[in-house]
Design a protein around this motif. Structure first.
Motif, mmCIF file in Angstrom:
data_model
loop_
_atom_site.group_PDB
_atom_site.id
_atom_site.type_symbol
_atom_site.label_atom_id
_atom_site.label_comp_id
_atom_site.label_asym_id
_atom_site.label_seq_id
_atom_site.Cartn_x
_atom_site.Cartn_y
_atom_site.Cartn_z
ATOM 1 N N THR A 199 0.802 -1.225 0.000
ATOM 2 C CA THR A 199 0.000 0.000 0.000
ATOM 3 C C THR A 199 0.831 1.270 0.000
ATOM 4 O O THR A 199 0.307 2.355 -0.237
ATOM 5 C CB THR A 199 -0.928 0.038 1.223
ATOM 6 N N LYS A 200 2.119 1.133 0.307
ATOM 7 C CA LYS A 200 3.051 2.275 0.401
ATOM 8 C C LYS A 200 2.674 3.246 1.519
ATOM 9 O O LYS A 200 3.125 4.387 1.537
ATOM 10 C CB LYS A 200 3.169 3.035 -0.932
ATOM 11 N N LEU A 201 1.836 2.801 2.450
ATOM 12 C CA LEU A 201 1.530 3.608 3.626
ATOM 13 C C LEU A 201 2.738 3.596 4.553
ATOM 14 O O LEU A 201 3.528 2.639 4.539
ATOM 15 C CB LEU A 201 0.324 3.023 4.371
ATOM 16 N N PRO A 202 2.905 4.627 5.371
ATOM 17 C CA PRO A 202 3.999 4.572 6.345
ATOM 18 C C PRO A 202 3.778 3.402 7.305
ATOM 19 O O PRO A 202 2.650 3.116 7.698
ATOM 20 C CB PRO A 202 3.935 5.907 7.073
ATOM 21 N N ASN A 203 4.844 2.742 7.658
ATOM 22 C CA ASN A 203 4.773 1.598 8.562
ATOM 23 C C ASN A 203 4.198 1.998 9.916
ATOM 24 O O ASN A 203 3.668 1.163 10.643
ATOM 25 C CB ASN A 203 6.169 1.001 8.743
ATOM 26 N N SER A 204 4.268 3.264 10.242
ATOM 27 C CA SER A 204 3.759 3.741 11.524
ATOM 28 C C SER A 204 2.245 3.598 11.640
ATOM 29 O O SER A 204 1.712 3.588 12.754
ATOM 30 C CB SER A 204 4.162 5.195 11.741
ATOM 31 N N VAL A 205 1.543 3.469 10.520
ATOM 32 C CA VAL A 205 0.093 3.288 10.546
ATOM 33 C C VAL A 205 -0.272 2.038 11.341
ATOM 34 O O VAL A 205 -1.264 2.021 12.075
ATOM 35 C CB VAL A 205 -0.472 3.206 9.102
ATOM 36 N N MET A 206 0.552 1.017 11.239
ATOM 37 C CA MET A 206 0.279 -0.226 11.948
ATOM 38 C C MET A 206 0.462 -0.052 13.455
ATOM 39 O O MET A 206 -0.259 -0.654 14.247
ATOM 40 C CB MET A 206 1.183 -1.349 11.460
ATOM 41 N N TYR A 207 1.396 0.799 13.860
ATOM 42 C CA TYR A 207 1.747 0.912 15.275
ATOM 43 C C TYR A 207 1.080 2.091 15.977
ATOM 44 O O TYR A 207 1.166 2.200 17.196
ATOM 45 C CB TYR A 207 3.266 1.001 15.410
ATOM 46 N N ALA A 208 0.414 2.949 15.247
ATOM 47 C CA ALA A 208 -0.238 4.113 15.848
ATOM 48 C C ALA A 208 -1.356 3.718 16.808
ATOM 49 O O ALA A 208 -1.729 4.505 17.681
ATOM 50 C CB ALA A 208 -0.773 5.029 14.756
ATOM 51 N N VAL A 209 -1.858 2.525 16.680
ATOM 52 C CA VAL A 209 -2.928 2.070 17.563
ATOM 53 C C VAL A 209 -2.418 1.822 18.984
ATOM 54 O O VAL A 209 -3.195 1.876 19.940
ATOM 55 C CB VAL A 209 -3.616 0.801 16.990
ATOM 56 N N MET A 210 -1.127 1.600 19.151
ATOM 57 C CA MET A 210 -0.600 1.310 20.493
ATOM 58 C C MET A 210 -0.819 2.467 21.467
ATOM 59 O O MET A 210 -1.363 2.248 22.560
ATOM 60 C CB MET A 210 0.872 0.912 20.408
ATOM 61 N N PRO A 211 -0.415 3.691 21.130
ATOM 62 C CA PRO A 211 -0.680 4.775 22.094
ATOM 63 C C PRO A 211 -2.173 5.081 22.255
ATOM 64 O O PRO A 211 -2.611 5.460 23.351
ATOM 65 C CB PRO A 211 0.075 5.976 21.521
ATOM 66 N N ILE A 212 -2.955 4.887 21.209
ATOM 67 C CA ILE A 212 -4.405 5.091 21.327
ATOM 68 C C ILE A 212 -4.983 4.091 22.319
ATOM 69 O O ILE A 212 -5.768 4.456 23.210
ATOM 70 C CB ILE A 212 -5.092 4.962 19.946
ATOM 71 N N THR A 213 -4.587 2.843 22.190
ATOM 72 C CA THR A 213 -5.035 1.813 23.128
ATOM 73 C C THR A 213 -4.563 2.142 24.535
ATOM 74 O O THR A 213 -5.309 1.973 25.502
ATOM 75 C CB THR A 213 -4.509 0.428 22.693
ATOM 76 N N GLY A 214 -3.333 2.622 24.654
ATOM 77 C CA GLY A 214 -2.816 2.998 25.968
ATOM 78 C C GLY A 214 -3.641 4.070 26.636
ATOM 79 O O GLY A 214 -3.936 3.987 27.831
ATOM 80 N N VAL A 215 -4.039 5.073 25.877
ATOM 81 C CA VAL A 215 -4.877 6.145 26.440
ATOM 82 C C VAL A 215 -6.223 5.589 26.891
ATOM 83 O O VAL A 215 -6.695 5.877 27.994
ATOM 84 C CB VAL A 215 -5.064 7.292 25.418
ATOM 85 N N LEU A 216 -6.839 4.766 26.043
ATOM 86 C CA LEU A 216 -8.131 4.169 26.412
ATOM 87 C C LEU A 216 -8.008 3.303 27.665
ATOM 88 O O LEU A 216 -8.841 3.381 28.576
ATOM 89 C CB LEU A 216 -8.694 3.353 25.249
ATOM 90 N N VAL A 217 -6.952 2.492 27.732
ATOM 91 C CA VAL A 217 -6.736 1.627 28.891
ATOM 92 C C VAL A 217 -6.538 2.468 30.151
ATOM 93 O O VAL A 217 -7.099 2.164 31.210
ATOM 94 C CB VAL A 217 -5.528 0.683 28.650
#
Length: 166
Positions: A124-142
């Protein structure tokens, strides 16, 4: 206070709806991929990568929603024999530990997301960070869920057959 509650509920609902949409999209993409491979000997070049991205986001958000709904594993064989005051203290320790896990996800997830922004995904040529951006979002929710639970606010939005219900 009502505005903050409404905004928090909107954010929570947004991510829950995103997770459900991701699940539906994964089902449709994988079904399409299997059918096109078997019937037409053709595979969409992006299907596996997008499915992997959706699976990662769905899984991490599922961690947060599991904490919100009190679905994490608990073995209470020993603690059920303790007085209720001890169990309240243990619950506070558990919520504090969950909060610490959320902080870990925020810090490490942010660092990893920034680090992975330099590379791109192959299809997809998306930045690899798209896959890992969910980690801090999950952290905030948790962190939010565990903090609310720590101060005695029930965060569950979906009631099912809970222990003690008949």
């Amino acid at each position: 206070m009502k505005t903050i509650k409404r905004a928090a509920l909107w954010v929570d609902s947004f991510f829950e709806m995103f997770s459900l949409t991701a699940l539906l999209a994964m089902i449709l993409i994988v079904t399409t991929q299997v059918m096109t491979r078997k019937l037409f000997h053709f595979v969409l070049f992006w299907s596996e990568e997008v499915t992997l991205l959706l699976l990662v986001w769905f899984s991490f958000l599922g961690i947060a929603f599991g904490f919100r709904e009190h679905l994490h594993l608990a073995i209470d064989t020993l603690t059920s024999k303790f007085p209720s005051s001890w169990n309240r203290v243990l619950d506070k320790l558990i919520y504090a530990s969950i909060f610490a896990f959320g902080i870990y996800l925020i810090v490490s997830g942010t660092e990893f997301t920034i680090l992975m922004n330099e590379s791109t995904l192959a299809a997809t040529k998306l930045p690899n960070s798209v896959m890992y951006a969910v980690m801090p979002i999950t952290g905030v929710l948790v962190c939010v869920y565990s903090l609310l639970q720590f101060i005695g606010i029930d965060t569950r939005r979906h009631r099912g057959n809970e222990e003690g219900d008949a």
